[in-house]
Each structure stands twice: as C-alpha cells, then as structure tokens.
Scaffold this motif. Sequence first.
Motif, mmCIF file in Angstrom:
data_model
loop_
_atom_site.group_PDB
_atom_site.id
_atom_site.type_symbol
_atom_site.label_atom_id
_atom_site.label_comp_id
_atom_site.label_asym_id
_atom_site.label_seq_id
_atom_site.Cartn_x
_atom_site.Cartn_y
_atom_site.Cartn_z
ATOM 1 N N ARG A 65 5.884 -2.381 0.557
ATOM 2 C CA ARG A 65 6.220 -3.372 -0.476
ATOM 3 C C ARG A 65 4.956 -3.945 -1.097
ATOM 4 O O ARG A 65 4.896 -4.174 -2.326
ATOM 5 C CB ARG A 65 7.074 -4.490 0.125
ATOM 6 N N THR A 66 3.962 -4.182 -0.300
ATOM 7 C CA THR A 66 2.692 -4.672 -0.835
ATOM 8 C C THR A 66 2.050 -3.632 -1.748
ATOM 9 O O THR A 66 1.580 -3.946 -2.846
ATOM 10 C CB THR A 66 1.732 -5.023 0.315
ATOM 11 N N LEU A 67 2.045 -2.380 -1.315
ATOM 12 C CA LEU A 67 1.443 -1.321 -2.121
ATOM 13 C C LEU A 67 2.220 -1.098 -3.416
ATOM 14 O O LEU A 67 1.635 -0.914 -4.487
ATOM 15 C CB LEU A 67 1.399 -0.025 -1.306
ATOM 16 N N GLY A 68 3.556 -1.116 -3.330
ATOM 17 C CA GLY A 68 4.366 -0.877 -4.515
ATOM 18 C C GLY A 68 4.245 -1.966 -5.552
ATOM 19 O O GLY A 68 4.489 -1.736 -6.746
ATOM 20 N N GLY A 69 3.851 -3.163 -5.135
ATOM 21 C CA GLY A 69 3.721 -4.259 -6.091
ATOM 22 C C GLY A 69 2.387 -4.304 -6.795
ATOM 23 O O GLY A 69 2.165 -5.173 -7.659
ATOM 24 N N MET A 70 1.480 -3.381 -6.470
ATOM 25 C CA MET A 70 0.148 -3.396 -7.091
ATOM 26 C C MET A 70 0.101 -2.338 -8.196
ATOM 27 O O MET A 70 -0.186 -1.164 -7.964
ATOM 28 C CB MET A 70 -0.921 -3.140 -6.019
ATOM 29 N N ARG A 71 0.398 -2.767 -9.439
ATOM 30 C CA ARG A 71 0.472 -1.833 -10.576
ATOM 31 C C ARG A 71 -0.369 -2.319 -11.758
ATOM 32 O O ARG A 71 -0.082 -2.007 -12.902
ATOM 33 C CB ARG A 71 1.925 -1.714 -11.055
ATOM 34 N N HIS A 72 -1.384 -3.097 -11.487
ATOM 35 C CA HIS A 72 -2.126 -3.720 -12.590
ATOM 36 C C HIS A 72 -3.574 -3.238 -12.655
ATOM 37 O O HIS A 72 -4.476 -3.985 -12.997
ATOM 38 C CB HIS A 72 -2.088 -5.241 -12.438
ATOM 39 N N GLY A 73 -3.785 -2.009 -12.287
ATOM 40 C CA GLY A 73 -5.115 -1.444 -12.378
ATOM 41 C C GLY A 73 -6.047 -1.862 -11.266
ATOM 42 O O GLY A 73 -7.274 -1.856 -11.450
ATOM 43 N N GLU A 74 -5.492 -2.237 -10.107
ATOM 44 C CA GLU A 74 -6.352 -2.636 -8.994
ATOM 45 C C GLU A 74 -7.229 -1.467 -8.535
ATOM 46 O O GLU A 74 -6.816 -0.296 -8.574
ATOM 47 C CB GLU A 74 -5.509 -3.121 -7.808
ATOM 48 N N THR A 75 -8.398 -1.794 -8.086
ATOM 49 C CA THR A 75 -9.303 -0.787 -7.555
ATOM 50 C C THR A 75 -8.915 -0.478 -6.111
ATOM 51 O O THR A 75 -8.180 -1.238 -5.468
ATOM 52 C CB THR A 75 -10.748 -1.287 -7.589
ATOM 53 N N PRO A 76 -9.429 0.631 -5.537
ATOM 54 C CA PRO A 76 -9.183 0.894 -4.114
ATOM 55 C C PRO A 76 -9.632 -0.262 -3.214
ATOM 56 O O PRO A 76 -8.980 -0.560 -2.210
ATOM 57 C CB PRO A 76 -10.001 2.166 -3.858
ATOM 58 N N ASP A 77 -10.726 -0.938 -3.587
ATOM 59 C CA ASP A 77 -11.180 -2.083 -2.790
ATOM 60 C C ASP A 77 -10.147 -3.208 -2.824
ATOM 61 O O ASP A 77 -9.906 -3.870 -1.795
ATOM 62 C CB ASP A 77 -12.526 -2.600 -3.309
ATOM 63 N N ASP A 78 -9.539 -3.439 -3.986
ATOM 64 C CA ASP A 78 -8.509 -4.478 -4.089
ATOM 65 C C ASP A 78 -7.319 -4.154 -3.184
ATOM 66 O O ASP A 78 -6.772 -5.030 -2.506
ATOM 67 C CB ASP A 78 -8.026 -4.603 -5.533
ATOM 68 N N ILE A 79 -6.907 -2.907 -3.195
ATOM 69 C CA ILE A 79 -5.763 -2.502 -2.372
ATOM 70 C C ILE A 79 -6.099 -2.636 -0.885
ATOM 71 O O ILE A 79 -5.296 -3.115 -0.082
ATOM 72 C CB ILE A 79 -5.363 -1.054 -2.713
ATOM 73 N N LEU A 80 -7.307 -2.201 -0.516
ATOM 74 C CA LEU A 80 -7.739 -2.308 0.880
ATOM 75 C C LEU A 80 -7.705 -3.760 1.345
ATOM 76 O O LEU A 80 -7.182 -4.074 2.427
ATOM 77 C CB LEU A 80 -9.150 -1.734 1.021
ATOM 78 N N GLU A 81 -8.237 -4.664 0.524
ATOM 79 C CA GLU A 81 -8.270 -6.076 0.893
ATOM 80 C C GLU A 81 -6.855 -6.644 1.000
ATOM 81 O O GLU A 81 -6.564 -7.457 1.881
ATOM 82 C CB GLU A 81 -9.077 -6.874 -0.133
ATOM 83 N N ALA A 82 -5.953 -6.213 0.132
ATOM 84 C CA ALA A 82 -4.581 -6.719 0.162
ATOM 85 C C ALA A 82 -3.869 -6.304 1.447
ATOM 86 O O ALA A 82 -3.152 -7.101 2.060
ATOM 87 C CB ALA A 82 -3.810 -6.212 -1.058
ATOM 88 N N VAL A 83 -4.064 -5.060 1.858
ATOM 89 C CA VAL A 83 -3.401 -4.591 3.080
ATOM 90 C C VAL A 83 -3.947 -5.322 4.311
ATOM 91 O O VAL A 83 -3.181 -5.757 5.185
ATOM 92 C CB VAL A 83 -3.568 -3.070 3.228
ATOM 93 N N PHE A 84 -5.260 -5.489 4.397
ATOM 94 C CA PHE A 84 -5.821 -6.155 5.561
ATOM 95 C C PHE A 84 -5.526 -7.658 5.552
ATOM 96 O O PHE A 84 -5.398 -8.280 6.611
ATOM 97 C CB PHE A 84 -7.325 -5.886 5.680
ATOM 98 N N ALA A 85 -5.404 -8.240 4.360
ATOM 99 C CA ALA A 85 -4.988 -9.641 4.302
ATOM 100 C C ALA A 85 -3.571 -9.794 4.849
ATOM 101 O O ALA A 85 -3.260 -10.750 5.575
ATOM 102 C CB ALA A 85 -5.064 -10.146 2.870
ATOM 103 N N GLN A 86 -2.700 -8.841 4.492
ATOM 104 C CA GLN A 86 -1.333 -8.858 5.013
ATOM 105 C C GLN A 86 -1.344 -8.674 6.538
ATOM 106 O O GLN A 86 -0.618 -9.371 7.272
ATOM 107 C CB GLN A 86 -0.523 -7.749 4.352
ATOM 108 N N LEU A 87 -2.156 -7.760 7.021
ATOM 109 C CA LEU A 87 -2.266 -7.510 8.465
ATOM 110 C C LEU A 87 -2.745 -8.751 9.203
ATOM 111 O O LEU A 87 -2.147 -9.180 10.200
ATOM 112 C CB LEU A 87 -3.217 -6.338 8.710
ATOM 113 N N ASN A 88 -3.819 -9.360 8.707
ATOM 114 C CA ASN A 88 -4.380 -10.541 9.375
ATOM 115 C C ASN A 88 -3.420 -11.717 9.334
ATOM 116 O O ASN A 88 -3.329 -12.495 10.292
ATOM 117 C CB ASN A 88 -5.713 -10.918 8.732
ATOM 118 N N SER A 89 -2.706 -11.867 8.210
ATOM 119 C CA SER A 89 -1.738 -12.949 8.118
ATOM 120 C C SER A 89 -0.610 -12.766 9.122
ATOM 121 O O SER A 89 -0.101 -13.738 9.697
ATOM 122 C CB SER A 89 -1.174 -13.012 6.696
ATOM 123 N N HIS A 90 -0.236 -11.518 9.370
ATOM 124 C CA HIS A 90 0.867 -11.252 10.291
ATOM 125 C C HIS A 90 0.458 -11.481 11.742
ATOM 126 O O HIS A 90 1.172 -12.153 12.492
ATOM 127 C CB HIS A 90 1.356 -9.814 10.111
#
Length: 544
Positions: free
Chosen positions: A501-526
Amino acid sequence: MTEVAALLAAFLEATGREAAIWERREGTVAPSLLGASSGAFAARTEAGATAWDVATWARTHALHAQLVTTGDSVGWLFVQPGHAADADRLLGRLLPVVRKLTRERDGATRELVERYEEINLLYAIGELLGSSTSVEEIAETLLIELAATVGAKRAVFLQTNRAQNVLVPIASLGLGELAYDPVPFDHGEHIAVRAFRSGSACADDGLAAAASDAILSGRGAPLLAVAITRPSSGAGITGTFAIPTRRGLEQPVVPLGVLVLGGRDGGQPFTAGDRKLAMAVSTQIGTAMHNASLVRAAMDRQQMLREMQLANELQLKLLPNPRVVQPEARAAARVVPAESVGGDFFLLARLDRDRTGVLIGDVSGHGYPSALIMALALSAAGIHVQSAYDPSIAVEAVQRSLKDELESTEMSISMCYAVIDARAGEVRYANAGHPHVFALTADGQVTRLAAVAPPLGWCEDTIEESVMTWKPGSRLVFLTDGVVDARNAADDRLTEDAVLRTLGGMRHGETPDDILEAVFAQLNSHVGRTALRDDCTVVVVDRP
C-alpha cells in the motif's frame, strides 16, 4: 553470624517454627541481625527490632519475643508461636550456644583489634591485590604473608574449577617435592571441601587433621581452611551448599576457592583470632577475584563489541554502492542486520548501456553463520552475473558454486536476479524461492516477479527464466522477509500488504531514495523499540 543462622535454620527444620535474633551492640543505635532461619522472617521482624516496645510489637504481630544477652550486646529473639514442649526445650538449649558463639566472636574481635601485625597484613594484602587484576599472579605472595602471620609452615591456595568439579591448587608453600592434587567436590571429608561447602572456615587437629589432609597436616598438625567467597549482603545462611530449610529455600553465594594452612609451630591449634584473620584475608581475596573477573568480562565485552562493529563495517563494504548503475539507471539500497552481521545481500550491475542487473539474496537464519555464506554467495554472484547473459544461467552458476557449502551447513538462499533491458522493453528474471520481488508501473500497478524454483540448497532443479514487459517510469522493488515479518511490541507483523500500500501510493515521481526512506520509515514506525528478529533489506531500481 553464619553459625547462628545455621542453628536457627536447623530449628526451623525440626519444629516448623521460624526464628530470628536481632542484637544492639554497645555504642550503636540501630540493631543488626545476628541470624535468622530465613531471609523472609528476618525482613518480617526487622521492624520489631527497632520498635520502642518490642514485646508489645511482637504480641500484635502474633510472635513471641524474648530478651537475650549475647556477648557484649543485648538483643531480642523472635519466634513463631507454638506449644510443642520439645520445641521449647530445643529453643532453651539453643540460646546458650548462641551466647557462646557471640562471646567467642566478641573476644576474637577484641583480639584482632589488638594484633597490629595482622592489621598491617590486611593493609599489605589490600595494596597487593589492588596492584593487579590477576589474583593468580600474586597467590604465592598471599600465602607467604598469611602463613608467616599465623605461624603456618605449609599452605595451599585452591581455586574453584566448576567445569571439572574440583578445587585446583594454583599456589603452595612448604611442600617441597610433594605434589598436591586437585580436590574433587565430592571428597566430603577433606577440610577444603568442607570449608568450600559451608562458605566459611573449618579447623581440624590430631587424627581428624591427618585424615582430612595428610599432606598439609603431616602426622596430625592442626589445619585451618577458609573459603574465599564474594561478600554477601543477604541475611541468614550463605553458601551454595547451605543447609536446606523446611521450605527448601537457600541463599546461595559463589565460593571462588579455599585457603588451607597447616604445620603450625609447636603443634598449637589455630585460635579464633587466626580464624578471623584468615576470613578477613579471604574476603579481600574474594572481592579482588570477583572484581578481576568483572574487569576481564568487561574487557571481553568491549573487545567483542569492537569486533562485531568491525564485522558489520566489513560486511557492509562488501555490498556495492547504488551509484554503480548510473547514469542509465538509478538505485537505492539498504541492509539492516538483526545482529551485527547478517545473511541479507544485494548486487547491482551495469551490464551494458541498455541492461541493468539487480540481485537480492537472503541466507536462511542470521548472525555469523549466515554472514559467512552471504559473503561466499555475494562473491560468486558478482562473478557469474558478468559472465552469463541470461539470469537463469547466472543463478544456476551460483547454485553450483555454493553446493558444498550449503550442503555442509544445511542452509539455503532465496535469490532473485533480474535484468532490466530498456532497449527491448522487458525484464528478464530468475527467482529461486524469493517471495517479495515486485515491479511497479507509473500508474501504481504492482506485479510480483513470482518464484519459479525453490531456494538454492533445497535441490538441484533447473531454474527457469521469466520475462515481463518493462514500461518507462516503472521500477523494481526487492524486499527480504525480515521487512514484511517485522514485529511490534504486540507481536503483530508489518505484512506485505501494508508495504505494498505504501509503494502503490507513491506515483509522483519519487526517486529510489524517496521510496527507500518511505519503506524504512514505515518499518521503524511499526516496530518502535522492539528488536528486529531478522535482517531487513530493501532495494529499489528504476530507469528514467
């Protein structure tokens, strides 16, 4: 006093009635515990010992209280109520023994105060122990100093070896060519074992001494043995081999060794003062040995932490820099091991102007065994992805290279290797049992790169190759199962669906670094402060 505590414990064993004796020595305000049948009863009666009216306090707490004179002090005996005549008679016989013990204690204390030579010895030993972190290095000097003070001609310093259940001599005095063998713990008649088991001092003379330790006693010369223990703050019985109470409770300490002295000039028995001095010395030695062990343990931990940190740094240096695929592709990757090192790894390869390779692997387990297989797998993969055009050929080559190691360690590796061919507009991949590999299109559509073979090490099946369409704006996202299986404090999994769901919501030209940070932020928050159970790796690659 250990002896008083042992007597009261025996009283409890015989009668089922708890007892404790508190005393107030001359010149002191607060009472001190002379002995108790158990630590719990000592704690229960402490308030009564400090009460203004002890007798009234005892009655209100359903206890008997009796005034007791003990040597140079006065005190109170607290006993659980009971009406057995035998118990009362036993208690009546017990009190004179307590008075005798305390008089002996007080007399020995006065004697010790008056013996300046012994006091100087204690200071000297304190300085000696403080100058070294290894008591073993100065054991012989300790024996010489103590034996000279108490007039002993022979002595031995025994250290505990729990792995072999023996007391091992590490220093001796006056034995000449005589060999002093290790003393087994089950040699119950030996004076060293008796001192070790009681956690205190023992004395023998005459035939008993000769039977107990013929080498140090000779023909019956007096012997003195004292246990070397860590100081204990507990009340009542101390010693790993303390007398069991009616309820099976003990207050264990750890005997670190035993000092045994013999061959005294003139054959005179060791006095109470000698015994007190030896116990004072043994307390210093025990404290020094314990402190030395703590220092060594701390140094070992620091060394281990340094080595683990170095291993972590070295392992991370084995992994490629994501910039190696530039300028044709962009990539971001991160590995977070559950321990200092782990079994997750990735590989990025700029194969030619049109093709970019990305590989992820997860060795079963984690920690050092997985890290060793990971290093071999990464090295083999680095070679084979450059020499093999097809992903399936490269993965099969890695499987052959690691066959022996995987069989001998009974480990396996889930691995997926994909090649983005921008010119052909396709992704060709070979997936050996790796579940979390996805292609994301620019419109948020997610497609799994499904496994076509089991993990490497399970079998030697042929690994088939798969092909899917690659569109501009697409990206590959590779995860290891440590990410989706990460648990929070409530033991809830993060889950693959949540990450998608996090990956599918990123459709605004994010870079690979942006996606990486989003996934690990989700992991750390959990997970929050909950420790990771498995290594976590995320790799993101696209070709703009």
